[in-house]
Scaffold this motif. Structure first.
Motif, PDB file in Angstrom:
ATOM      1  N   TYR A 163       0.833  -1.209   0.000  1.00 21.01           N
ATOM      2  CA  TYR A 163       0.000   0.000   0.000  1.00 21.01           C
ATOM      3  C   TYR A 163       0.869   1.260   0.000  1.00 21.01           C
ATOM      4  N   VAL A 164       1.928   1.237   0.811  1.00 19.18           N
ATOM      5  CA  VAL A 164       2.837   2.388   0.864  1.00 19.18           C
ATOM      6  C   VAL A 164       3.510   2.587  -0.481  1.00 19.18           C
ATOM      7  N   GLY A 165       4.000   1.477  -1.068  1.00 17.93           N
ATOM      8  CA  GLY A 165       4.669   1.557  -2.365  1.00 17.93           C
ATOM      9  C   GLY A 165       3.753   2.074  -3.456  1.00 17.93           C
ATOM     10  N   ILE A 166       2.506   1.586  -3.483  1.00 19.66           N
ATOM     11  CA  ILE A 166       1.547   2.015  -4.507  1.00 19.66           C
ATOM     12  C   ILE A 166       1.231   3.501  -4.359  1.00 19.66           C
ATOM     13  N   PHE A 167       1.071   3.963  -3.116  1.00 20.77           N
ATOM     14  CA  PHE A 167       0.798   5.389  -2.883  1.00 20.77           C
ATOM     15  C   PHE A 167       1.949   6.250  -3.400  1.00 20.77           C
ATOM     16  N   LEU A 168       3.190   5.862  -3.100  1.00 20.34           N
ATOM     17  CA  LEU A 168       4.357   6.639  -3.530  1.00 20.34           C
ATOM     18  C   LEU A 168       4.506   6.613  -5.054  1.00 20.34           C
ATOM     19  N   ILE A 169       4.300   5.440  -5.666  1.00 20.76           N
ATOM     20  CA  ILE A 169       4.417   5.330  -7.130  1.00 20.76           C
ATOM     21  C   ILE A 169       3.357   6.181  -7.814  1.00 20.76           C
ATOM     22  N   THR A 170       2.124   6.106  -7.334  1.00 18.14           N
ATOM     23  CA  THR A 170       1.025   6.880  -7.924  1.00 18.14           C
ATOM     24  C   THR A 170       1.288   8.377  -7.799  1.00 18.14           C
ATOM     25  N   ALA A 171       1.711   8.814  -6.603  1.00 20.27           N
ATOM     26  CA  ALA A 171       2.000  10.239  -6.377  1.00 20.27           C
ATOM     27  C   ALA A 171       3.161  10.708  -7.242  1.00 20.27           C
ATOM     28  N   GLY A 172       4.222   9.895  -7.326  1.00 22.77           N
ATOM     29  CA  GLY A 172       5.403  10.280  -8.097  1.00 22.77           C
ATOM     30  C   GLY A 172       5.136  10.362  -9.585  1.00 22.77           C
ATOM     31  N   VAL A 173       4.446   9.357 -10.136  1.00 20.02           N
ATOM     32  CA  VAL A 173       4.141   9.355 -11.576  1.00 20.02           C
ATOM     33  C   VAL A 173       3.200  10.508 -11.920  1.00 20.02           C
ATOM     34  N   SER A 174       2.194  10.736 -11.077  1.00 18.69           N
ATOM     35  CA  SER A 174       1.250  11.831 -11.323  1.00 18.69           C
ATOM     36  C   SER A 174       1.970  13.170 -11.371  1.00 18.69           C
ATOM     37  N   ALA A 175       2.841  13.417 -10.388  1.00 17.08           N
ATOM     38  CA  ALA A 175       3.572  14.680 -10.332  1.00 17.08           C
ATOM     39  C   ALA A 175       4.510  14.821 -11.522  1.00 17.08           C
ATOM     40  N   PHE A 176       5.223  13.740 -11.863  1.00 18.39           N
ATOM     41  CA  PHE A 176       6.170  13.782 -12.980  1.00 18.39           C
ATOM     42  C   PHE A 176       5.463  14.124 -14.278  1.00 18.39           C
ATOM     43  N   MET A 177       4.344  13.448 -14.543  1.00 16.52           N
ATOM     44  CA  MET A 177       3.641  13.645 -15.808  1.00 16.52           C
ATOM     45  C   MET A 177       2.970  15.016 -15.876  1.00 16.52           C
TER      46      MET A 177
END
Length: 339
Positions: A163-177
């Motif tokens: 859950y922690v990993g998915i939250f960080l990946i989702t937040a990071g990809v969203s911000a990057f894009m």
């Protein structure tokens, strides 16, 4: 006697330790092999679907004899038919045959195939009605509905690190894009309509339902990824064929177009082949690692393709984007090492 007994017990204890050491080594080796296997699949997915994207753009934007090919359901039908052939060859290569079908398995396959078939048109329609930032946010959040539907439909619970990993990946990809500047594109004139947002929500929901159900099929029936790919594409082909024959004129229009412009057939074939080979990697990841790992790969693919262009073509990204990349890698490392 006691000395002999002690010595004998020590010998047995040493033997037990040596025996116990082997499974640990085997476990370490199998873990390394699994990581290499996953990495090969990731590279396969990236290569196939980067090629697939280029070929899709080529087919849909090139003017063949002055005309553009606009028969998208026919395009997906061809890809599904090629995927049936490729998956069967893949099964033969592995020395396997498609699993025997049972009524419950047919029902679950039909369920997955139906939702997978209708998801693409709904997604395309939604993109016509929302602006670019909303589209990016939606595409970046695909991991969330997969995990939610896994829990709601099948009560599957993941480790906390996931859950922690998915939250960080989702937040990071969203911000990057969102921070990525689109070359040659100004601000979009589109505004977000309720219909567009509703279609996006339905599309994400369908993705979550499809991926969660595929996970359940693997657990329940112990099928292979190649076999699932084979049957799902057969059912999808039938659904699309019935649709374009009974409700549209796409089949005859597309065949007429190919007759007038034979060059398009090569591009359509290569498009279908790259997608079909990519599906082999996708279904292997689904079988071996689950839908959450697969969606993680597909969600991060766009970001990593941009990073590749940065290093290859000396493009620039800003410091906030580098920070976003760091967040994504933090999520990946959290998931990998805190399981």
């Amino acid at each position: 006697v006691s000395t002999q007994s002690t010595g004998h017990s020590e010998f047995l204890h040493m033997g037990t330790q040596q025996k116990n050491a082997h499974p640990a080594k085997k476990g370490e080796v199998s873990t390394k092999v699994k990581y290499v296997e996953f990495l090969i699949c990731v590279i396969g997915i990236y290569v196939c679907f980067l090629s697939w994207g280029v070929l899709q753009e080529r087919v849909t934007t090139t003017r063949y004899e002055g005309e553009r090919f606009t028969h998208f359901v026919f395009l997906n039908l061809v890809q599904a038919v090629i995927a049936v052939i490729v998956s069967y060859i893949f099964l033969l290569f592995k020395g396997l045959r498609p699993e025997a079908l049972t009524t419950p398995l047919i029902r679950d396959y039909s369920f997955c195939a139906f939702f997978a078939t209708i998801a693409s048109p709904i997604g395309y329609e939604s993109l016509k009605l929302i602006d670019y930032p909303t589209m990016i946010l939606c595409k970046s959040c695909k991991l969330l509905p997969v995990m939610i539907m896994n829990f709601l439909l099948y009560r599957n619970v993941f480790p906390f690190a996931k859950y922690v990993g998915i939250f960080l990946i989702t937040a990071g990809v969203s911000a990057f894009m969102l921070l990525h500047e689109q070359e040659g594109k100004g601000k979009s004139n589109k505004t977000n309509s309720f219909l567009g947002l509703g279609l996006v929500f339905i599309n994400l929901l369908i993705d979550g339902i499809t991926n969660a159900t595929q996970d359940q099929v693997f657990k329940k029936y112990r099928v292979t990824g190649a076999s699932m790919m084979y049957y799902l594409n057969i059912i999808s082909s039938l659904i699309m064929f019935v649709y374009i024959v009974l409700f549209t004129s796409q089949l005859w229009d597309a065949l007429s177009f190919c007759h007038r412009s034979p060059a398009v057939m090569i591009d359509i074939f290569l498009f279908g082949l790259s997608g079909a080979v990519g599906q082999c990697f996708i279904y292997h990841v689904l079988e071996r690692f689950g839908s959450v790992s697969l969606v993680t790969v597909t969600v991060t693919r766009k970001m990593f393709s941009i990073l590749l262009s940065v290093f290859w073509f000396s493009h620039r990204i800003n410091s906030m984007q580098w920070a976003s990349v760091g967040v994504v890698f933090l999520g990946l490392l959290t998931e990998a090492f805190l399981k």
